[in-house]
Design a protein around this motif. Structure first.
Motif, short mmCIF file in Angstrom:
data_model
loop_
_atom_site.label_atom_id
_atom_site.label_comp_id
_atom_site.label_asym_id
_atom_site.label_seq_id
_atom_site.Cartn_x
_atom_site.Cartn_y
_atom_site.Cartn_z
N UNK A 236 41.72 -132.44 88.78
CA UNK A 236 42.64 -133.50 88.35
C UNK A 236 42.74 -134.60 89.39
N UNK A 237 42.87 -134.23 90.66
CA UNK A 237 43.03 -135.25 91.71
C UNK A 237 41.74 -136.04 91.91
N UNK A 238 40.60 -135.38 91.79
CA UNK A 238 39.33 -136.10 91.96
C UNK A 238 39.04 -137.04 90.80
N UNK A 239 39.72 -136.83 89.68
CA UNK A 239 39.54 -137.72 88.53
C UNK A 239 40.68 -138.73 88.40
N UNK A 240 41.39 -138.95 89.50
CA UNK A 240 42.35 -140.05 89.54
C UNK A 240 43.79 -139.71 89.26
N UNK A 241 44.11 -138.44 89.00
CA UNK A 241 45.50 -138.08 88.76
C UNK A 241 46.26 -138.00 90.08
N UNK A 242 47.51 -138.46 90.06
CA UNK A 242 48.35 -138.35 91.24
C UNK A 242 48.62 -136.87 91.55
N UNK A 243 48.85 -136.59 92.82
CA UNK A 243 49.05 -135.20 93.23
C UNK A 243 50.27 -134.58 92.56
N UNK A 244 51.30 -135.40 92.33
CA UNK A 244 52.50 -134.86 91.68
C UNK A 244 52.22 -134.44 90.24
N UNK A 245 51.46 -135.25 89.52
CA UNK A 245 51.11 -134.91 88.14
C UNK A 245 50.21 -133.69 88.11
N UNK A 246 49.25 -133.63 89.03
CA UNK A 246 48.36 -132.47 89.08
C UNK A 246 49.13 -131.19 89.39
N UNK A 247 50.14 -131.29 90.25
CA UNK A 247 50.91 -130.10 90.61
C UNK A 247 51.72 -129.60 89.43
N UNK A 248 52.28 -130.49 88.63
CA UNK A 248 53.01 -130.06 87.43
C UNK A 248 52.07 -129.37 86.45
N UNK A 249 50.85 -129.90 86.30
CA UNK A 249 49.87 -129.25 85.43
C UNK A 249 49.52 -127.86 85.94
N UNK A 250 49.39 -127.73 87.26
CA UNK A 250 49.12 -126.42 87.86
C UNK A 250 50.30 -125.47 87.62
N UNK A 251 51.51 -125.99 87.75
CA UNK A 251 52.69 -125.15 87.51
C UNK A 251 52.72 -124.64 86.07
N UNK A 252 52.29 -125.48 85.15
CA UNK A 252 52.27 -125.08 83.74
C UNK A 252 51.29 -123.92 83.53
N UNK A 253 50.13 -123.98 84.18
CA UNK A 253 49.18 -122.88 84.06
C UNK A 253 49.65 -121.65 84.84
N UNK A 254 50.33 -121.87 85.95
CA UNK A 254 50.86 -120.74 86.73
C UNK A 254 51.83 -119.92 85.89
N UNK A 255 52.60 -120.59 85.04
CA UNK A 255 53.53 -119.87 84.17
C UNK A 255 52.79 -118.85 83.32
N UNK A 256 51.60 -119.22 82.82
CA UNK A 256 50.83 -118.28 82.01
C UNK A 256 50.44 -117.04 82.79
N UNK A 257 50.02 -117.21 84.04
CA UNK A 257 49.66 -116.05 84.87
C UNK A 257 50.89 -115.18 85.14
N UNK A 258 52.02 -115.80 85.45
CA UNK A 258 53.23 -115.03 85.73
C UNK A 258 53.70 -114.27 84.50
N UNK A 259 53.66 -114.93 83.35
CA UNK A 259 54.06 -114.27 82.11
C UNK A 259 53.16 -113.07 81.83
N UNK A 260 51.85 -113.22 82.02
CA UNK A 260 50.92 -112.12 81.77
C UNK A 260 51.19 -110.95 82.71
N UNK A 261 51.50 -111.26 83.99
CA UNK A 261 51.77 -110.20 84.95
C UNK A 261 53.08 -109.49 84.65
N UNK A 262 54.11 -110.25 84.29
CA UNK A 262 55.43 -109.65 84.06
C UNK A 262 55.51 -108.90 82.74
N UNK A 263 54.64 -109.23 81.80
CA UNK A 263 54.63 -108.52 80.51
C UNK A 263 53.48 -107.52 80.43
#
Length: 378
Positions: free
Chosen positions: A335-362
């Motif tokens: 995302x950052x190499x394709x011009x996205x700001x670091x803040x926007x990229x981090x929110x996108x990463x957080x959204x995917x992190x939720x999927x990993x956490x949900x899978x682990x907790x369930x």
């Protein structure tokens, strides 16, 4: 948002009741299953008055009661549950609102709520257990103290700056070196120095409170009630014991979300959208959910801007946590190499992190792409 079903079958209801709760009074409206005009009552918020009101309505059998989630908390829900009354807590932000309605009173609110309750047009929230709510209160108390400490530090820094005292022995403030430098400062004016001493005393008190709370939270994390859940979460990069407790306290049972998309929506980290016909417009994240959990997740997501690596100490990543490191770091770089700001990229990463956490907790099964961290590191 997960679908929270009503606590009673509509076919078993003999009387629908809505409650508009306030600090000193309650306005309640009742409506029979056959419809008609709602009857309105006003009572006190004491347990005795509520018990008498339930008896006046003919007892708990067949009653369906609802009220909006608000500053009154879940004490009313637990009281009615002890009395054997089926009670639902309504999500206030999801109550239908008529565009032309410009008059608001307690009586009108209670009448509207009971009509919507009978019609099945309300969405409900999942009430936390008393233990989870207590943990949430403790963690939010620490967050309040952290904010107060930040404000206290700013006051000290600006007081010194106004008197020409500038720290030049390093780039980072509030280290041990910086605190020792502050302790050596003596302002020329006695009154100004007295104010500085009071600010420092207040700051020291906040530091002691936060340190004591951190010690208590470390002990709480080792209790049987939380140990297993904390152990699962701390395997992921960016999630400490305190962050894990915060996510558990704010989210509660991860299994109540049937899919990670529901959890992302509840957390408010999905894009807003206004689409019609062939046009699609997506905007900022909705921020419509739990702000405390959202902040913790985004803070954790910043860790994935670094390359994957095993920890030198502490809990090591399992297969799923390692796969999260690899995938999310690659996502951030893409995302950052394709011009996205670091803040926007981090929110996108957080959204995917939720999927990993949900899978682990369930306890979802691992995919064939998941690999052990030792194999990947080799």
């Amino acid at each position: 948002m997960p679908d929270v079903t009503s606590s009673i079958d509509p076919r078993d209801v003999r009387l629908w009741v809505s409650i508009d709760q306030h600090k000193l009074s309650i306005v309640a409206a009742t409506l029979p299953p056959g419809g008609g005009a709602p009857e309105v009552y006003r009572i006190e918020t004491t347990e005795r008055a509520i018990r008498r009101f339930i008896d006046r309505l003919g007892g708990s059998q067949g009653l369906a009661v609802c009220y909006e989630a608000g500053p009154g908390g879940f004490d009313l829900l637990r009281l009615l549950t002890r009395l054997g009354v089926a009670c639902d807590v309504v999500a206030p932000s999801l109550i239908p609102v008529r565009a032309g309605d410009r008059v608001k009173t307690d009586r009108r609110d209670a009448k509207k709520l009971v009509r919507l309750y009978r019609a099945g047009e309300l969405s409900f929230v999942q009430a936390p257990t008393p233990e989870t709510e207590g943990l949430r209160d403790l963690l939010r108390c620490r967050e309040d103290l952290r904010c107060a400490r930040t404000a206290a530090r700013h006051r000290v820094s600006k007081q010194l700056l106004r008197h020409g005292r500038i720290f030049r022995d390093g780039k980072t403030q509030w280290t041990k070196t910086h605190r020792a430098w502050i302790a050596r400062q003596r302002l020329d004016d006695d009154l100004a120095h007295g104010a500085l001493e009071q600010m420092l005393a207040h700051l020291d008190g906040l530091d002691r409170q936060i340190a004591a709370l951190d010690g208590d939270l470390e002990q709480i994390a080792q209790r049987d009630r939380w140990r297993e859940q904390v152990a699962v979460l701390v395997r992921f990069r960016g999630i400490s014991t305190r962050t894990a407790l915060g996510l558990i306290a704010e989210i509660g049972d991860f299994a109540r979300f049937s899919h990670p998309r529901e959890l992302c929506s509840w957390l408010g980290i999905v894009p807003s959208e206004y689409s019609s016909g062939d046009q699609r417009h997506r905007g900022h994240i909705t921020k419509a959910g739990n702000a405390h959990a959202r902040r913790l997740l985004i803070e954790a997501a910043w860790s994935y801007r670094h390359a994957p690596r095993l920890r030198d100490r502490g809990p090591q990543a399992d297969a799923r946590a390692w796969n999260a490191q690899v995938r999310l770091h690659h996502r951030y770089r893409h995302l950052t190499e394709n011009g996205k700001r670091s803040t926007i990229a981090t929110v996108a990463v957080a959204r995917e992190l939720v999927g990993f956490l949900w899978a682990a907790m369930t306890d979802q099964p691992l995919t064939t792409r998941d690999q052990q961290p030792q194999e990947a590191a080799a």
